[in-house]
Design a protein around this motif. Structure first.
Motif, short mmCIF file in Angstrom:
data_model
loop_
_atom_site.label_atom_id
_atom_site.label_comp_id
_atom_site.label_asym_id
_atom_site.label_seq_id
_atom_site.Cartn_x
_atom_site.Cartn_y
_atom_site.Cartn_z
N GLY A 160 -1.28 4.18 -2.62
CA GLY A 160 -1.98 3.23 -1.78
C GLY A 160 -1.86 3.68 -0.33
N PHE A 161 -3.00 3.84 0.32
CA PHE A 161 -2.99 4.37 1.69
C PHE A 161 -4.01 3.62 2.52
CE2 PHE A 161 -3.96 7.50 5.04
CZ PHE A 161 -2.67 7.79 5.48
N VAL A 162 -3.58 3.15 3.71
CA VAL A 162 -4.48 2.40 4.58
C VAL A 162 -5.45 3.37 5.25
CG1 VAL A 162 -4.65 0.85 6.55
CG2 VAL A 162 -2.70 0.68 4.99
N ASP A 163 -6.65 3.42 4.71
CA ASP A 163 -7.63 4.40 5.18
C ASP A 163 -9.02 3.88 4.82
OD1 ASP A 163 -9.26 6.55 5.72
OD2 ASP A 163 -8.00 8.02 4.72
N SER A 164 -9.89 3.73 5.81
CA SER A 164 -11.23 3.21 5.57
C SER A 164 -12.07 4.12 4.69
CB SER A 164 -11.96 2.99 6.91
OG SER A 164 -12.06 4.20 7.63
N LEU A 181 1.90 5.34 -12.36
CA LEU A 181 2.85 5.42 -11.26
C LEU A 181 2.07 5.15 -9.98
CD1 LEU A 181 5.47 6.05 -9.80
CD2 LEU A 181 4.98 8.49 -10.04
N ILE A 182 2.47 4.11 -9.25
CA ILE A 182 1.79 3.73 -8.01
C ILE A 182 2.77 3.80 -6.86
CG2 ILE A 182 0.38 1.98 -6.87
CD1 ILE A 182 1.03 1.49 -10.51
N LEU A 183 2.41 4.50 -5.80
CA LEU A 183 3.25 4.62 -4.62
C LEU A 183 2.81 3.63 -3.55
CD1 LEU A 183 3.41 8.52 -4.18
CD2 LEU A 183 4.83 7.05 -5.63
N ILE A 184 3.78 2.85 -3.04
CA ILE A 184 3.52 1.88 -1.98
C ILE A 184 4.41 2.23 -0.80
CG2 ILE A 184 3.53 -0.55 -1.32
CD1 ILE A 184 1.47 0.09 -3.50
N GLY A 185 3.81 2.45 0.35
CA GLY A 185 4.56 2.93 1.51
C GLY A 185 5.15 1.84 2.38
N PRO A 186 5.85 2.22 3.45
CA PRO A 186 6.46 1.27 4.38
C PRO A 186 5.40 0.64 5.29
CG PRO A 186 6.77 3.50 5.16
CD PRO A 186 6.10 3.61 3.80
N GLU A 187 5.85 -0.27 6.17
CA GLU A 187 4.91 -0.94 7.07
C GLU A 187 4.14 0.07 7.94
OE1 GLU A 187 4.09 -4.04 6.98
OE2 GLU A 187 5.59 -4.63 5.52
N GLY A 188 4.78 1.19 8.28
CA GLY A 188 4.11 2.21 9.07
C GLY A 188 3.26 3.16 8.23
N GLY A 209 -7.74 -3.21 -1.31
CA GLY A 209 -8.56 -4.27 -0.73
C GLY A 209 -8.81 -4.04 0.74
N THR A 210 -9.68 -4.87 1.31
CA THR A 210 -10.07 -4.70 2.71
C THR A 210 -9.05 -5.29 3.69
OG1 THR A 210 -11.36 -6.76 2.57
CG2 THR A 210 -12.53 -4.68 2.16
N ASN A 211 -8.20 -6.20 3.21
CA ASN A 211 -7.19 -6.80 4.10
C ASN A 211 -5.99 -5.90 4.24
OD1 ASN A 211 -8.88 -9.02 4.19
ND2 ASN A 211 -7.69 -10.21 2.72
N GLU A 216 5.45 -5.51 0.49
CA GLU A 216 5.78 -6.22 -0.74
C GLU A 216 4.54 -6.85 -1.38
OE1 GLU A 216 6.35 -9.34 2.50
OE2 GLU A 216 6.56 -7.17 2.27
N THR A 217 3.57 -7.28 -0.55
CA THR A 217 2.33 -7.84 -1.09
C THR A 217 1.51 -6.76 -1.76
OG1 THR A 217 2.33 -9.39 0.78
CG2 THR A 217 0.33 -9.25 -0.55
N ALA A 218 1.45 -5.58 -1.15
CA ALA A 218 0.73 -4.46 -1.75
C ALA A 218 1.32 -4.09 -3.10
CB ALA A 218 0.76 -3.26 -0.81
#
Length: 231
Positions: A160-164, A181-188, A209-211, A216-218
């Motif tokens: 999961g990566f914050v990227d448009s 296997l799903i990777l979820i990163g830190p707040e940064g 998602g768009t939000n 922890e929510t991710a």
């Protein structure tokens, strides 16, 4: 129904630990002959009868053993622990309730927390397993470097990566009856180098998602999407 936990029951351990014994005898006022529902956290439920109602070591005799239906998929989430320990503990509690097979904690470049209290996290997972009336306790791993987790094996691997520019949501890519296997990163978020390392090791970049979601929510969203992909 009050569900009790004894991981060694299949090896012949016929008593509850101190905390479970206190709950059964002091809180619930259970006595000799009363029935216990027990899980080993490995996919089995046991029916037992109390033979000695001791608040320090409540002993029992197993009368019946039943296995739960085996799932044809496997959910493994690797997540960076949050700075606030309560939030990652909340994550563990909720994904255990949903039903997850394995949780890893990962150390990333932008990680805010580099240690976890594994004993406390395990207690939270046990409590959530019992509360949700399940017989499978997720495997909890120690914190590991990001470089190590990307080498883990799975049928489908996502980051999961914050990227448009993320082309697809996780729900569009998850196929049923797989080991995920799903990777979820830190707040940064993950660094660009970590993203490239993951992609080079077979991970697909996905959107949740768009939000903008907290870590922890991710993780919770990812677990739920994987579970629903197999309904």
């Amino acid at each position: 129904m009050n569900l009790f936990y004894q991981p060694g029951i299949s090896e012949g351990i016929n008593y509850l630990d101190l905390e479970e014994s206190r709950h059964a005898v002091r809180v619930l006022r259970m006595n000799e002959g009363d029935q216990l529902a027990i899980t080993d956290g490995k996919g089995f439920f046991y029916s037992a009868s109390i033979t000695k109602a001791d608040s320090k070591k409540c002993q029992f005799e197993v009368q019946d053993k039943k296995s739960t239906a085996k799932r044809n998929f496997y959910i493994h989430i690797a997540i960076a622990p949050t700075k606030n320990a309560d939030r990652i503990e909340w994550f563990v509690e909720k994904v255990t309730e949903i039903g997850i097979d394995e949780i890893s904690f990962i150390l990333c470049k932008n990680s805010e927390r580099k240690v976890i209290n594994k004993d406390r996290v395990e207690k939270i997972a046990v409590s959530a397993m019992k509360q949700s009336q399940q017989a499978l306790l997720p495997k909890l791993n120690e914190i590991v470097p990001f470089k190590k987790i990307v080498e883990a094996m799975a049928d489908q691997k996502f980051i999961g990566f914050v990227d448009s520019s993320n082309p697809l949501h996780l729900k569009a890519l998850a196929r049923p009856e797989k080991k995920y296997l799903i990777l979820i990163g830190p707040e940064g978020d993950f660094s660009i180098e970590e993203l490239e390392m993951a992609v080079n090791n077979g991970f697909e970049k996905v959107s949740l998602g768009t939000n903008r979601l907290r870590t922890e929510t991710a993780g919770l969203v990812a677990a739920q999407v994987m579970a629903l992909a197999n309904v």
